[in-house]
Design an enzyme around this catalytic site. Sequence first.
Site, PDB file in Angstrom:
ATOM      1  N   ASP A  17      37.376  40.328  42.545  1.00  0.00           N
ATOM      2  CA  ASP A  17      37.003  41.022  43.708  1.00  0.00           C
ATOM      3  C   ASP A  17      36.868  40.364  44.825  1.00  0.00           C
ATOM      4  O   ASP A  17      36.385  39.013  44.904  1.00  0.00           O
ATOM      5  CB  ASP A  17      35.722  41.839  43.016  1.00  0.00           C
ATOM      6  CG  ASP A  17      35.266  42.708  43.978  1.00  0.00           C
ATOM      7  OD1 ASP A  17      35.136  44.244  43.612  1.00  0.00           O
ATOM      8  OD2 ASP A  17      34.408  42.521  44.779  1.00  0.00           O
ATOM      9  N   HIS A  50      34.029  40.574  46.691  1.00  0.00           N
ATOM     10  CA  HIS A  50      32.484  40.017  46.816  1.00  0.00           C
ATOM     11  C   HIS A  50      32.249  39.082  45.435  1.00  0.00           C
ATOM     12  O   HIS A  50      32.613  39.416  44.204  1.00  0.00           O
ATOM     13  CB  HIS A  50      31.912  41.444  46.718  1.00  0.00           C
ATOM     14  CG  HIS A  50      32.015  42.306  47.659  1.00  0.00           C
ATOM     15  ND1 HIS A  50      32.999  43.184  47.567  1.00  0.00           N
ATOM     16  CD2 HIS A  50      31.685  42.191  49.012  1.00  0.00           C
ATOM     17  CE1 HIS A  50      32.966  43.936  48.986  1.00  0.00           C
ATOM     18  NE2 HIS A  50      32.240  43.316  49.823  1.00  0.00           N
ATOM     19  N   ASP A  77      39.529  45.117  46.485  1.00  0.00           N
ATOM     20  CA  ASP A  77      38.965  45.119  47.651  1.00  0.00           C
ATOM     21  C   ASP A  77      39.190  43.809  48.599  1.00  0.00           C
ATOM     22  O   ASP A  77      38.921  43.733  49.854  1.00  0.00           O
ATOM     23  CB  ASP A  77      37.587  45.409  47.902  1.00  0.00           C
ATOM     24  CG  ASP A  77      36.829  44.623  46.778  1.00  0.00           C
ATOM     25  OD1 ASP A  77      37.301  43.908  45.957  1.00  0.00           O
ATOM     26  OD2 ASP A  77      35.526  44.825  46.687  1.00  0.00           O
ATOM     27  N   HIS A 105      27.816  43.049  39.993  1.00  0.00           N
ATOM     28  CA  HIS A 105      26.636  42.855  40.912  1.00  0.00           C
ATOM     29  C   HIS A 105      25.080  42.900  40.082  1.00  0.00           C
ATOM     30  O   HIS A 105      24.255  42.713  40.534  1.00  0.00           O
ATOM     31  CB  HIS A 105      26.644  43.686  42.208  1.00  0.00           C
ATOM     32  CG  HIS A 105      27.740  43.089  43.298  1.00  0.00           C
ATOM     33  ND1 HIS A 105      27.832  42.152  43.724  1.00  0.00           N
ATOM     34  CD2 HIS A 105      28.589  44.038  43.769  1.00  0.00           C
ATOM     35  CE1 HIS A 105      28.991  41.870  44.348  1.00  0.00           C
ATOM     36  NE2 HIS A 105      29.218  43.241  44.515  1.00  0.00           N
TER      37      HIS A 105
END
Length: 308
Positions: free
Chosen positions: A159, A161, A243, A122
């Site tokens: 991931d 996200h 996740d 991120h």
Amino acid sequence: MTTALLTHPDCLNHLTPEGHPERVARLEALLPRLEGKDLLRVRAPLAADDDLLLAHPQDHLDAIKAAEPERGIRQLDPDTWMSPGSLQAALRAAGGAVRAVDMVLSGEADNAFVACRPPGHHAETRAPMGFCLFGTVAIAAKHALERHGLERVAIVDFDVHHGNGTQDLVQSDGRILFVSTHQMPLYPGTGAPSETGPAGTVLNIALDEGTTGEVYRRILTDTILPRLRAFRPELLILSAGFDAHANDPLAGLSLETADFAFVTEELCRMAAEVCEGRVVSCLEGGYDLDALAESGEAHVDALIAAAR
């Protein structure tokens, strides 16, 4: 035939507030599951400024260094914190990824897993966010291109996200294919399929809440693997977030541990076809401790099997 494991005790010194999902316990849950496995164990080195500058400008480095508190913890954004050990930990994560690339490209290891924290996908060009300080996999990809002379590198981010930071750091470089699968809508709100990058080397695959492993496997087989084979990377880098597991508290996909094993096996099989099996995997998310430990172990077991 060898799989390298790169980690460092410094990564346990990055502290976050009580109840924060990106916590020391993540590595404390995962690393014991890797004990006794056939791994070449390497202490992740510190990244040098020149490594970080492959992806970030000097003012970002300066801002992160200045933000580290002498005591306590400091909040950088709603999700991202620093403690007195955070900079060292982030430098180990980036340095571990760089060293893993060196090992795999030199033949010292067939593939590698970098088990460090904080995560990195991120962190944007000039902004830490989403638990991340530096764009670890982007730095690793740039290192492979600029210092090892590769012409094409692929990054696959599974991931849950969207890897907005990685996309921000690599999308203008046509030598890097960036593939991200992620739940949408979900933090950070980016990653629409229409975001293909100025060079057309970004593939964003948005997944509905509740997406199962069966559906994910079909997407991998029918969409991701053909795109990778067409690009023919000389190195494959993975942003390995766990996740998307059904038990993860921060998202709503429904993958199981066996699905992460399948994804790893298929990506390694593709890498064996096009780039001599050269794979570097870097830990990203995964916030249910049991799911993280089980899925991370399955991921590493698949890397070991691919290296034999």
